[in-house]
Design an enzyme around this catalytic site. Structure first.
Site, PDB file in Angstrom:
ATOM      1  N   HIS A  42       0.861  -1.202   0.000  1.00 54.50           N
ATOM      2  CA  HIS A  42       0.000   0.000   0.000  1.00 54.50           C
ATOM      3  C   HIS A  42       0.888   1.240   0.000  1.00 54.50           C
ATOM      4  O   HIS A  42       2.103   1.125   0.216  1.00 54.50           O
ATOM      5  CB  HIS A  42      -0.869   0.005   1.267  1.00 54.50           C
ATOM      6  CG  HIS A  42      -0.032   0.178   2.492  1.00 54.50           C
ATOM      7  ND1 HIS A  42       0.587  -0.882   3.113  1.00 54.50           N
ATOM      8  CD2 HIS A  42       0.360   1.290   3.168  1.00 54.50           C
ATOM      9  CE1 HIS A  42       1.306  -0.431   4.125  1.00 54.50           C
ATOM     10  NE2 HIS A  42       1.194   0.881   4.172  1.00 54.50           N
ATOM     11  N   HIS A 123       5.437   6.512  -1.146  1.00 56.36           N
ATOM     12  CA  HIS A 123       6.296   5.354  -1.433  1.00 56.36           C
ATOM     13  C   HIS A 123       5.538   4.064  -1.172  1.00 56.36           C
ATOM     14  O   HIS A 123       4.594   4.035  -0.394  1.00 56.36           O
ATOM     15  CB  HIS A 123       7.577   5.408  -0.597  1.00 56.36           C
ATOM     16  CG  HIS A 123       7.326   5.322   0.874  1.00 56.36           C
ATOM     17  ND1 HIS A 123       6.902   6.404   1.617  1.00 56.36           N
ATOM     18  CD2 HIS A 123       7.418   4.292   1.740  1.00 56.36           C
ATOM     19  CE1 HIS A 123       6.758   6.034   2.874  1.00 56.36           C
ATOM     20  NE2 HIS A 123       7.055   4.756   2.978  1.00 56.36           N
TER      21      HIS A 123
END
Ligand code: 2AM
Length: 174
Positions: A42, A123
């Site tokens: 995620h 990220h």
């Protein structure tokens, strides 16, 4: 009896087909660190940390009120931060992603949630405790998808591992 708090965060879920492609690509790079399970991949938008269960409804309602457009996201860089966090990053994070994080954070702050004031570095964490950046990449990574929703997640300890479970999903429109 008081119920224990929940460890919560808002994130973009990585679609399952993409998550398995990313995990296979990562695994082919070699042995390093502690990999994140494909189903846990995620992109964190805002980390909330420990929160009372009693605030869940408020968090879901606040997220539901956000009006923001869907957007395309591309991860094209493999990076490692101090502390050994190996991740994919984007050389051009879309403005819509930055705006989504900003509006979520502003709403959380205005409702009294204690979120850290830190710069947003979108990220996709691939592995932790990674000693070095894997070398010898023949081809730069290029993973793209159309982001249509974000979710409120709870982090749970599950049979010795961590599992991130989506508690609510919020569609991007606008
Ligand atoms: P990371 O992948 O960069 O470690 C669930 O733990 C998610 O919340 C992870 O994506 C993690 O980011 C993020 N997270 C954990 N602790 C955090 C903290 N103190 N501040 C910001 N994000 C955090």
């Amino acid at each position: 009896m008081t119920t224990p708090p929940l460890r919560l965060f808002f994130a973009l879920p990585c679609p399952p087909d993409l998550a398995s492609r990313v995990a296979s690509w990562r695994d082919a790079l070699g042995t390093f660190g502690r990999p994140v399970a494909a189903e846990n991949l995620h992109i964190t938008l805002v980390f909330l940390g420990s929160q009372p269960r009693g605030r869940l409804a408020e968090l879901k309602a606040l997220a539901e009120e956000i009006v923001a457009p869907a957007f395309a996201l591309t991860f094209d860089r493999l990076e490692r931060w101090h502390g050994g966090l190996l991740h994919l990053a984007s050389s051009r994070p879309p403005d819509a992603l930055i705006a989504l994080e900003h509006s979520l954070r502003e709403r959380l702050l205005s409702q009294g949630f204690d979120v850290e004031d830190r710069r947003f570095h979108p990220h996709l964490t691939l592995a932790r405790h990674c000693r070095a950046l894997p070398g010898g990449l023949a081809v730069a990574p290029s993973f793209s998808w159309q982001v249509e929703s974000f979710a409120l997640y709870v982090s749970e300890n599950h049979q010795g591992g961590t599992r991130y479970k989506a508690l609510s999903r919020h569609h991007l429109r606008g």
